[in-house]
Design a protein around this motif. Structure first.
Motif: not given
Length: 237
Positions: A77-95
């Protein structure tokens, strides 16, 4: 040459990672890292000779297997977030995932990743999180990813601009640089930094010291290897 593909990226894009602007065309022209570490809890448990095991051992083994499966799903799931989202969106999703950030967990995630750019994004994101401090082990894992992917220009640029990263002051400066240049196939620079450390009365920790020695052997710098070992013996006397 094998190429790693992102389903969500069809044209080259630039990302800001580790203080640099990195193009996807640069990263995906290189080989994937394939730096998986073998660890018992990453492997399914095979219950051969079950009659020789106590019941508590069987229960513990199944608990470990389920824990391992859960971790793999989380890392995917972490790598899907990093691959598919923009940097700002990925930061929020990982948090929102409330990840159990520790050295061991970060090493597991980096070892699990097959996508170089996402591994770099994760390393960069983790280093910006309150309460987590990158260690020499996490730096070393990232250096190995860059080296295996043959991204040497990025690796050397990272080392040259090392002090500009916000989380650098939390690790031993010279240890990390010596280790980085050693892994990058630049033993001459690693030895120069090592000599500078000795002149200042400093020494490498055991982790960086063994990385340097291993690099000298790999590069067939056997005379330098013997000199470093001799110097270490004199310094420790």
């Amino acid at each position: 040459m094998l190429r790693t593909k992102l389903s969500s990226i069809t044209t080259p894009r630039a990302f800001r990672v580790l203080g640099f602007s990195i193009s996807t065309s640069t990263v995906y022209s290189a080989s994937p890292p394939h730096n998986h570490r073998v660890h018992p809890r990453h492997n399914p448990v095979i219950l051969g000779g079950i009659g020789t095991l106590q019941a508590k051992d069987v229960v513990f083994s199944f608990k470990q297997w389920f824990k391992s499966s859960k971790n793999v799903l989380l890392m995917d799931r972490i790598f899907r977030i990093l691959a598919d989202l923009s940097p700002e969106e990925a930061d929020a999703a990982l948090a929102l995932l409330r990840l159990p950030l520790s050295e061991w967990f970060v090493l597991d995630v980096l070892a699990h990743g097959k996508d170089v750019l996402s591994c770099l994004k994760f390393f960069d994101w983790v280093g910006r999180q309150p309460g987590f401090h990158h260690s020499r082990a996490t730096f070393h894992a990232t250096f190995k990813i860059l080296t295996r992917a043959k991204l040497m220009s990025l690796m050397l640029g990272f080392l040259q601009n090392f002090t500009e990263l916000r989380y650098v002051h939390r690790v031993r400066f010279y240890d990390t640089l010596v280790m980085g240049y050693a892994v990058a196939g630049k033993p001459e620079i690693a030895l120069q930094l090592f000599a500078k450390m000795r002149f200042q009365g400093l020494d490498l920790d055991s982790f960086a010291y063994h990385v340097l020695l291993n690099a000298l052997v790999e590069e067939k710098w056997f005379d330098a290897f013997r000199d470093v070992v001799s110097a270490e013996e004199l310094f420790s006397a």
